[in-house]
Design an enzyme around this catalytic site. Structure first.
Site, PDB file in Angstrom:
ATOM      1  CG  ASP A   1      -3.055   3.859   2.338  1.00 44.41           C
ATOM      2  OD1 ASP A   1      -2.419   2.805   2.078  1.00 44.41           O
ATOM      3  OD2 ASP A   1      -4.021   3.878   3.132  1.00 44.41           O
TER       4      ASP A   1
ATOM      5  CG  ASP B   1       2.447   0.727   7.877  1.00 45.31           C
ATOM      6  OD1 ASP B   1       2.045   0.116   6.869  1.00 45.31           O
ATOM      7  OD2 ASP B   1       1.731   0.914   8.878  1.00 45.31           O
TER       8      ASP B   1
ATOM      9  CD  GLU C   1      -3.203  -1.778   5.497  1.00 46.09           C
ATOM     10  OE1 GLU C   1      -3.334  -2.779   6.221  1.00 46.09           O
ATOM     11  OE2 GLU C   1      -2.821  -0.674   5.953  1.00 46.09           O
ATOM     12  CD  GLU C   2      -1.766   2.277   7.360  1.00 47.90           C
ATOM     13  OE1 GLU C   2      -2.511   1.792   8.220  1.00 47.90           O
ATOM     14  OE2 GLU C   2      -0.538   2.074   7.340  1.00 47.90           O
TER      15      GLU C   2
ATOM     16  CG  HIS D   1      -0.145   2.993  12.478  1.00 45.98           C
ATOM     17  ND1 HIS D   1      -1.376   2.381  12.601  1.00 45.98           N
ATOM     18  CD2 HIS D   1       0.356   2.564  11.298  1.00 45.98           C
ATOM     19  CE1 HIS D   1      -1.587   1.608  11.554  1.00 45.98           C
ATOM     20  NE2 HIS D   1      -0.546   1.696  10.741  1.00 45.98           N
TER      21      HIS D   1
ATOM     22  CG  ASP E   1       2.022  -3.582   5.168  1.00 41.17           C
ATOM     23  OD1 ASP E   1       2.688  -2.658   5.681  1.00 41.17           O
ATOM     24  OD2 ASP E   1       0.773  -3.570   5.116  1.00 41.17           O
TER      25      ASP E   1
ATOM     26  CG  HIS F   1      -0.461  -0.013   2.539  1.00 48.21           C
ATOM     27  ND1 HIS F   1      -0.263   1.139   3.262  1.00 48.21           N
ATOM     28  CD2 HIS F   1      -0.071  -1.028   3.348  1.00 48.21           C
ATOM     29  CE1 HIS F   1       0.212   0.831   4.458  1.00 48.21           C
ATOM     30  NE2 HIS F   1       0.347  -0.472   4.547  1.00 48.21           N
TER      31      HIS F   1
HETATM   32  N1  BES Z   1       1.303  -2.876   8.064  1.00 46.83           N
HETATM   33  C1  BES Z   1       0.193  -2.810   8.949  1.00 46.83           C
HETATM   34  C2  BES Z   1      -0.199  -4.177   9.485  1.00 46.83           C
HETATM   35  C3  BES Z   1       0.792  -4.646  10.474  1.00 46.83           C
HETATM   36  C4  BES Z   1       0.859  -4.033  11.699  1.00 46.83           C
HETATM   37  C5  BES Z   1       1.677  -5.637  10.154  1.00 46.83           C
HETATM   38  C6  BES Z   1       1.805  -4.407  12.594  1.00 46.83           C
HETATM   39  C7  BES Z   1       2.624  -6.024  11.048  1.00 46.83           C
HETATM   40  C8  BES Z   1       2.709  -5.385  12.258  1.00 46.83           C
HETATM   41  C9  BES Z   1      -0.974  -2.184   8.240  1.00 46.83           C
HETATM   42  O1  BES Z   1      -0.605  -1.065   7.472  1.00 46.83           O
HETATM   43  C10 BES Z   1      -1.959  -1.684   9.255  1.00 46.83           C
HETATM   44  O2  BES Z   1      -1.657  -0.752   9.951  1.00 46.83           O
HETATM   45  N2  BES Z   1      -3.133  -2.301   9.294  1.00 46.83           N
HETATM   46  C11 BES Z   1      -4.221  -1.812  10.049  1.00 46.83           C
HETATM   47  C12 BES Z   1      -5.436  -2.371   9.380  1.00 46.83           C
HETATM   48  C13 BES Z   1      -6.704  -1.702   9.719  1.00 46.83           C
HETATM   49  C14 BES Z   1      -6.733  -0.257   9.286  1.00 46.83           C
HETATM   50  C15 BES Z   1      -7.845  -2.464   9.098  1.00 46.83           C
HETATM   51  C16 BES Z   1      -4.128  -2.288  11.486  1.00 46.83           C
HETATM   52  O3  BES Z   1      -3.605  -3.375  11.757  1.00 46.83           O
HETATM   53  O4  BES Z   1      -4.577  -1.543  12.345  1.00 46.83           O
HETATM   54 MN    MN Z   2       1.003  -1.464   6.339  1.00 44.57          MN
HETATM   55 MN    MN Z   3      -0.364   0.641   8.877  1.00 48.46          MN
END
Ligand code: BES
Ligand code: MN
Ligand code: MN
Length: 459
Positions: A92, A123, A157-158, A431, A184, A90
């Site tokens: 974004d 990320d 995605e975010e 984040h 990711d 992603h």
């Molecule tokens: N890259 C992350 C997912 C992730 C988080 C992988 C920590 C490994 C370790 C992804 O960009 C993310 O932040 N996903 C969100 C999804 C949500 C918005 C549906 C999440 O996990 O909060």
């Molecule tokens: Mn991510």
């Molecule tokens: Mn993320």
């Protein structure tokens, strides 16, 4: 120990400074998907990425959705007999606020102590871009890729990938692949390459509580009118029992046992509660009774308050009975929970416990299925070899508490195995302010992906 092919290694050695500069250009675009004022920036990041895929030798398109665009790149010159690999990422990023906590501006990438600091560095722009450069390396050095490749990059995605499931379903024929590869996520520790065996799913809610038609004097009215903030607090307090289990009826009904092999792998990992406690900086750890920290993070579903809003929160005291209160609540899911079923249970539960005297509404904002895989077969053999070649040590198998909503959809709709090999690190501040990606991991990540493609072409 296998090694990275010589000619590809030489390409990276000669081109890495340029590649880093290009990544910095990508990171300078504030592609914050959550904010409408950044709509143009998100579109600009999509175009920028498409240009870079184009120069790497792929046929590229930017496809509109109801939200932010999808970038699709294709290279099908390996022929029908060769496998097809779908790379997902992603472009974004999360909002950068609070800005004052950044040591350098979030959209002005800065290298300090071998780390690239910027929003999206890890990320996921950095991790997506290292795939693009691995493709470029093959095309430049060999004039071809060892496998057919599809790159699918989304800009939502975010914010929950709300338009991606239908896109994948509608374009299933075009996206059909023998393997999906995603970077990711993070490695378990520095120097320790990692393959994910699970992700938690997600069901995200907003709960609104409305009482009187306006804020009221808490002396003239308080005690005779139900307070929405208190009503919300009472509702939220029913979500867990004393032992930290989620107390929403039916919440655990679909939860499956975890394979003994996975639990064994988990217990063998070098993990310390003390170091984890130090990393988070809380006075003590807490969670569901009867589970270790890694089990709580990777194998157990949760319900968490993400945000709370009500009444007066400014300086000093103000005597007021707020007219309304709001909570953002997210449940992390594990197999075989589904966002649809959890939504049903959550709505029924909140209706049941909502006190009289207020109006309560629950809205499901977005969801994604959990995912767990066995990691058997040629894809994972190739990944182990490629990671060992790039990092000089065999990868470990890890779980993950976070979510990537589309992963379950890829498996279900395309029927492809999904390889998640991430190059982030613990403490990377995804984040959060001061997000970073290790320069060394970026460079090794490119080599690992280039080697993976080579391995997959041979199998
Ligand atoms: N890259 C992350 C997912 C992730 C988080 C992988 C920590 C490994 C370790 C992804 O960009 C993310 O932040 N996903 C969100 C999804 C949500 C918005 C549906 C999440 O996990 O909060
Ligand atoms: Mn991510
Ligand atoms: Mn993320």
């Amino acid at each position: 120990m296998p090694s990275v092919p010589r000619d590809l290694d030489a390409f990276f050695a000669a081109n890495t400074p340029r590649i880093h500069q290009e990544l910095f250009d990508f990171l300078r675009i504030p592609s914050v998907s959550a904010r409408s004022e950044h709509r143009g920036d998100v579109a600009r990041a999509a175009e920028w990425l498409a240009g870079s895929l184009d120069r790497a030798g792929l046929r590229t398109e930017v496809l509109p959705t109801a939200g932010h665009p999808i970038v699709l790149g294709e290279w099908r010159g390996a022929g029908d007999a060769a496998p097809t690999v779908l790379v997902y990422g992603h472009y974004d990023v999360q909002p950068a606020e609070p800005l004052e906590l950044w040591a350098s501006p979030p959209f002005e990438p800065t290298v300090r102590d071998g780390r690239i600091y910027a929003r999206g560095a890890v990320d996921d722009k950095g991790q997506l871009f290292l795939h693009v450069k691995a493709l470029e390396a093959h095309v430049t050095v060999r004039g071809a890729l060892p496998v057919n490749v599809i790159v699918l990059a989304e800009g939502e995605e975010e914010v929950g990938s709300v338009n991606l499931e239908s896109f994948v379903a509608e374009h299933a024929d075009r996206l059909r692949a023998d393997a999906v590869v995603i970077s990711d996520s993070a490695m378990f520790a520095p120097g320790l390459p990692s393959i994910l065996s699970s992700l938690r799913g997600m069901a995200y809610f907003q709960i609104d509580v409305e009482g009187p038609s306006t804020d009221l004097h808490s002396g003239s009215y308080g005690g005779a009118v139900v307070n929405p903030a208190m009503a919300l607090a009472r509702i939220l307090a029913t979500f867990h029992d004393e032992a930290g289990h989620v107390a929403i009826p039916g919440f655990y009904d679909a939860v499956q046992e975890w394979p003994a092999r996975v639990i064994r792998q988990m217990r063998a990992l070098p993990f310390s509660d003390d170091a984890f406690l130090h990393e988070v900086g809380a006075p003590a750890l807490g969670g569901e009774a009867g589970y270790t920290t890694l089990e709580r993070l990777w194998t157990r579903p949760t319900c968490e308050v993400n945000g709370l809003l009500s009444g007066y929160t400014g300086e000093g005291a103000k005597t007021v009975l707020p007219a309304k209160a709001m909570a953002k609540v997210s449940c992390r899911l594990v197999p075989d929970q589904t966002p649809q079923e959890i939504e049903r249970l959550m709505v029924a539960h909140v209706e049941h416990v909502a006190p009289p005297g207020v109006r309560v509404t629950v809205r499901h904002l977005h969801g994604g299925r959990p995912w767990r895989a066995e990691l058997d077969g040629p894809l994972f053999d190739a990944a182990r070899a490629a990671l060992a070649a790039a990092f000089g040590t065999e990868p470990v198998i890890v779980g993950e508490g976070g979510s990537i909503p589309v992963v379950g959809d890829f498996e279900r709709i395309l029927g492809s195995p999904v390889l998640l090999m991430g190059f982030g690190l613990p403490g990377e501040n995804a984040h959060a302010p001061n997000e970073w990606m290790s320069v060394d991991n970026f460079d090794r990540g490119m080599r690992a992906v280039a080697t993976l493609l080579e391995e997959l072409g041979r199998r």
